[in-house]
Design a protein around this motif. Structure first.
Motif, short mmCIF file in Angstrom:
data_model
loop_
_atom_site.label_atom_id
_atom_site.label_comp_id
_atom_site.label_asym_id
_atom_site.label_seq_id
_atom_site.Cartn_x
_atom_site.Cartn_y
_atom_site.Cartn_z
N SER A 47 0.89 -1.09 0.05
CA SER A 47 0.09 -0.01 -0.05
C SER A 47 0.65 1.37 -0.28
CB SER A 47 -1.13 -0.08 1.29
OG SER A 47 -0.16 0.07 2.48
N GLY A 48 2.16 1.03 0.11
CA GLY A 48 2.99 2.33 0.20
C GLY A 48 3.39 2.40 1.53
N GLU A 49 2.60 2.27 2.47
CA GLU A 49 2.67 2.37 3.87
C GLU A 49 3.15 1.18 4.54
OE1 GLU A 49 -0.79 3.89 5.65
OE2 GLU A 49 -0.64 5.93 4.65
N SER A 50 2.57 0.01 3.95
CA SER A 50 3.12 -1.14 4.47
C SER A 50 2.93 -2.25 3.38
CB SER A 50 2.43 -1.67 5.83
OG SER A 50 1.25 -2.00 5.61
N ILE A 51 3.47 -3.37 3.63
CA ILE A 51 3.33 -4.69 2.71
C ILE A 51 2.47 -5.65 3.64
CG2 ILE A 51 4.95 -4.36 1.13
CD1 ILE A 51 6.52 -6.34 2.45
N GLY A 69 7.42 -5.25 -8.72
CA GLY A 69 7.07 -6.23 -9.71
C GLY A 69 6.51 -5.86 -11.15
N GLY A 70 6.36 -4.59 -11.19
CA GLY A 70 5.44 -4.11 -12.28
C GLY A 70 4.25 -3.75 -11.88
N VAL A 71 3.84 -3.89 -10.79
CA VAL A 71 2.44 -3.45 -10.04
C VAL A 71 2.35 -2.45 -9.36
CG1 VAL A 71 0.40 -4.50 -8.51
CG2 VAL A 71 1.77 -6.17 -10.08
N VAL A 72 1.54 -1.79 -9.72
CA VAL A 72 1.51 -0.19 -8.99
C VAL A 72 1.19 -0.37 -7.50
CG1 VAL A 72 -0.77 0.38 -9.42
CG2 VAL A 72 0.81 1.96 -8.94
N VAL A 73 2.07 0.20 -6.63
CA VAL A 73 1.91 0.11 -5.06
C VAL A 73 0.65 0.67 -4.53
CG1 VAL A 73 2.74 0.93 -2.89
CG2 VAL A 73 4.30 0.12 -4.95
N ASP A 74 0.29 1.87 -4.93
CA ASP A 74 -0.92 2.37 -4.60
C ASP A 74 -1.97 2.94 -5.64
OD1 ASP A 74 -3.09 4.10 -3.24
OD2 ASP A 74 -1.42 5.00 -1.98
N PRO A 75 -2.82 2.16 -6.00
CA PRO A 75 -3.58 2.47 -7.16
C PRO A 75 -4.34 3.97 -7.19
CG PRO A 75 -4.10 0.08 -6.48
CD PRO A 75 -3.21 0.82 -5.64
N ALA A 117 -14.98 6.41 -11.39
CA ALA A 117 -14.04 5.44 -10.90
C ALA A 117 -14.62 4.61 -9.79
CB ALA A 117 -12.65 6.21 -10.32
N GLY A 118 -14.26 3.09 -10.04
CA GLY A 118 -14.99 2.35 -9.02
C GLY A 118 -14.24 2.24 -7.60
N ALA A 119 -14.55 1.22 -6.98
CA ALA A 119 -13.74 1.04 -5.73
C ALA A 119 -12.38 0.56 -5.72
CB ALA A 119 -14.82 0.14 -4.79
N ASP A 120 -12.26 -0.03 -6.91
CA ASP A 120 -11.03 -0.80 -7.15
C ASP A 120 -10.20 0.30 -7.98
OD1 ASP A 120 -12.24 -0.65 -9.51
OD2 ASP A 120 -11.85 -2.77 -10.20
N PHE A 121 -10.59 1.60 -7.99
CA PHE A 121 -9.92 2.78 -8.69
C PHE A 121 -9.66 2.45 -10.20
CE2 PHE A 121 -8.42 2.68 -4.28
CZ PHE A 121 -8.52 3.74 -3.85
N ARG A 122 -10.58 1.63 -10.60
CA ARG A 122 -10.67 1.61 -12.35
C ARG A 122 -11.85 2.28 -12.82
NH1 ARG A 122 -6.94 -1.99 -14.24
NH2 ARG A 122 -5.77 -3.45 -12.75
N VAL A 123 -11.44 2.95 -14.01
CA VAL A 123 -12.34 3.87 -14.77
C VAL A 123 -12.87 2.96 -16.10
CG1 VAL A 123 -12.52 5.86 -15.99
CG2 VAL A 123 -11.17 5.80 -14.14
N PRO A 124 -14.27 3.07 -16.31
CA PRO A 124 -14.56 2.20 -17.43
C PRO A 124 -14.03 2.59 -18.70
CG PRO A 124 -16.51 3.20 -15.82
CD PRO A 124 -15.43 3.73 -15.45
N LEU A 125 -14.01 1.72 -19.46
CA LEU A 125 -13.22 1.84 -20.66
C LEU A 125 -13.62 2.91 -21.56
CD1 LEU A 125 -10.92 0.54 -22.59
CD2 LEU A 125 -12.61 -1.18 -23.48
N VAL A 126 -15.05 3.26 -21.58
CA VAL A 126 -15.64 4.00 -22.34
C VAL A 126 -14.74 5.43 -22.59
CG1 VAL A 126 -17.28 4.85 -20.88
CG2 VAL A 126 -17.75 4.81 -23.26
N TRP A 127 -14.40 5.74 -21.23
CA TRP A 127 -13.70 7.22 -21.15
C TRP A 127 -12.31 7.08 -21.94
CZ3 TRP A 127 -16.66 10.92 -19.77
CH2 TRP A 127 -18.00 10.50 -19.24
#
Length: 610
Positions: free
Chosen positions: A150-154, A531-537, A458-468
């Motif tokens: 999370s950036g603050e801990s793992i 590992g190529g995964v963003v720490v804090d979406p 943006a959803g709870a998972d910090f992802r935005v619908p593809l349409v935008w």
């Protein structure tokens, strides 16, 4: 007795009314663009997820590579035009590209990342590719424990059962990356092969298209339009297929398919030589065969020089700071020098035209700076913060989102061409400065559309619908269609005939500068990764909203400024006199300008979407 040819039959030896050589060049360019855009769609994801480069380093590397790709054809076009001829230049360029694309498929085991805490070091494995990538800590005994940073801990799932803490604070751990030097250098050398190969090939294949037709042949513009469709068909197919293979089966499969595409393009070009009617041969074969250095004739000396150029390309592609400094300092000085020269050395209409050409070229840098986020920040945004579901559970991956641009070009370019024609017949077609302004406004609006999606959807998972993201690419593409077709045509029409070649070099340099500036913007969107995964979406999404908002408003504001200045710029162009004075120089320049792969429209020469 005259021979009557029915409509659609074409002349003897022709295909659908065009020389058969056009079909050969169409297929060659289609497969070359298939390989190029397939690799481009994967590159930033490959750098961050396989070699585990940080965002800033990966996007800087991409910017250096793209800038060099735009600079190389200037030299390649000069060499082919004066000595080598287009056929030989395209062949050696294609061979280098085949080697470069297949080299990208040698991925190795990839880089490894470790987390150190409690006096011990643990490997962090990243499973999967693309948006589904997940992290796991390799515990003593080999157990794979899912982790979330999370950036603050793992957090370590099942850590207690393996004798590890369930959570480790930021101050108590440190990530480190170990790369395999051999495969990293194979990556850099492969990119240098592609850079030099593009320099030889892209500077010349479009020139052959123009050479198939007389200067006053009415089929000429139609031929470039057909050729342009090959570019977009190739890029459309490659972003879909190479992106799918790479994410589903492995990076080497995606890059390997791109390599086979280039190989097919090379074989097509070699097989179809007889249909080029000798138009691609060296201008002075005797001079090319003359011995100039021991046993080496001029031709082989050029080939050796091309291989020598691999070394500076290899060095520069991994030192984006040098490329950035050279272009951000050198390009403005060249612009300033050209403006001063125009003011001092020219008078009247010539001075006015040159200043307008330089002003619009400078404005074009901003457009391409924003537009070229597609291969870097927008790809990572798609991977990390976009819900890539299309419908009914079917989805695409981040690399495949780059297919939107060529798809929209195929759909909307004919509509815009028809619209300009319809308006032109009524004396209402927008002037070149107005089209530039409209292009900048639209590319800015594309980023503001993304901000709306981020802010409100943006959803709870910090992802935005593809349409935008789709809407953003739509606006970027319509902006490109407004600005791109008139760019190089403007240079050929407004430049003083004795410096038109130099001005086209300045135009291509502006594209290289735009990629460098695009890299600086992309770096500003960088987030911390493991590992190529963003720490804090969530923090990453906020960064995208901030940067996209700033550059979006800048694009709109500069576009409005151009629109406000357009009456003055239009008067300064003196287009009626410009077209008369530059007819001959323009024809020559179009052949050279098309070298970048930019097909001609009714306005002149289009810049392709690289």
């Amino acid at each position: 007795m005259a021979t009557t040819i029915a409509a659609g039959e074409g002349r003897p030896g022709e295909l659908f009314g065009h020389p058969r050589g056009l079909a050969i060049l169409f297929l060659t360019e289609m497969w070359e663009r298939f390989s190029f855009y397939g690799m481009r769609a994967l590159l930033v994801l490959y750098l961050t997820q396989h070699f585990l480069f940080g965002d800033e380093e990966a996007q800087g590397l991409y910017a250096a590579y793209a800038s060099l790709v735009y600079l190389a054809p200037v030299l390649g076009g000069l060499v082919a035009d004066r000595w080598l001829g287009s056929r030989k230049a395209v062949t050696i360029g294609a061979l280098l590209l085949v080697a470069g694309h297949f080299g990208m498929a040698f991925e190795g085991a990839g880089s490894k990342q470790y987390v150190d805490f409690g006096g011990r070091s643990y490997e962090v494995a990243a499973d999967g590719r693309g948006a589904d990538r997940a992290l796991a800590l390799i515990a003593p005994g080999g157990a794979r424990l899912p982790i979330v940073s999370s950036g603050e801990s793992i957090g370590i799932t099942g850590g207690a059962a393996a004798g590890l803490p369930d959570r480790v604070a930021t101050a108590d751990y440190k990530f480190r990356t170990v790369q395999d030097p051999l495969y990293v250098q194979i990556l850099f050398f492969s990119l240098s092969l592609i850079i030099v190969g593009v320099g030889f090939l892209k500077a010349n294949i479009s020139t052959i298209v123009g050479a198939l037709y007389a200067k006053d042949d009415p089929r000429r513009d139609g031929a470039f339009t057909i050729f342009y469709m090959g570019i977009n068909v190739g890029s459309l197919l490659s972003t879909i297929l190479c992106g799918w293979l790479a994410v589903k089966y492995g990076w080497s499969y995606g890059f390997g398919l791109a390599g086979f595409g280039m190989l097919l393009g090379l074989l097509t070009f070699l097989w179809g030589q007889k249909y080029l009617m000798g138009h691609a041969e060296p201008p002075a074969p005797a001079a090319l065969a003359r011995k100039v250095a021991g046993p080496l004739n001029l031709e082989w000396l050029i080939y050796v020089g091309g291989f020598i150029l691999l070394m500076p390309a290899w060095f520069l592609v991994q030192r984006d700071d040098i490329v950035t400094e050279a272009l951000t300092i050198g390009a403005p000085l060249i612009f300033l020098g050209m403006i001063v020269w125009s003011v001092v050395a020219l008078k009247g209409v010539e001075r006015s035209r040159m200043i307008v050409a330089l002003v619009l070229t400078i404005f074009s840098v901003l457009f391409w700076t924003l537009f070229e986020q597609a291969g870097s920040s927008l790809t990572l945004y798609a991977d990390r913060n976009t819900d890539l579901t299309v419908a009914g559970g079917f989805g695409i991956n981040a690399a495949q989102t780059q297919f939107f641009n060529p798809a929209f070009i195929v759909l909307f370019a004919p509509i815009f061409a028809g619209l300009w024609t319809w308006l032109g017949r009524r004396g209402l077609e927008p002037s070149t400065p107005v089209k530039f302004g409209l292009g900048l406004v639209q590319v800015g609006l594309g980023f503001l559309v993304l901000v709306v999606g981020i802010t409100h959807f943006a959803g709870a998972d910090f992802r935005v619908p593809l349409v935008w993201l789709t809407l953003a690419y739509l606006l970027h593409t319509t902006g490109e269609i407004c600005l791109s077709p008139v760019g190089l045509s403007m240079i050929t029409k407004l430049s003083v005939p004795r410096v038109v070649g130099l001005m086209m070099g300045v135009w291509f340099m502006s594209s290289a500068l735009a990629h460098t500036l695009a890299g600086l913007i992309a770096k500003a969107t960088s987030g911390a990764t493991v590992g190529g995964v963003v720490v804090d979406p969530g923090a990453q999404l906020a960064t995208y909203a901030d940067i996209f908002s700033k550059i979006g408003w800048v694009g709109v504001a500069i576009g409005v400024v151009i629109l406000a200045l357009s009456p003055w710029l239009k008067r300064g162009m003196h287009m009626e006199a410009a077209e008369a004075d530059h007819a001959l120089a323009g024809e020559r320049a179009i052949g050279e300008a098309a070298a970048i792969g930019a097909p001609a429209s009714r306005n002149g020469v289009d810049r392709e979407t690289l």
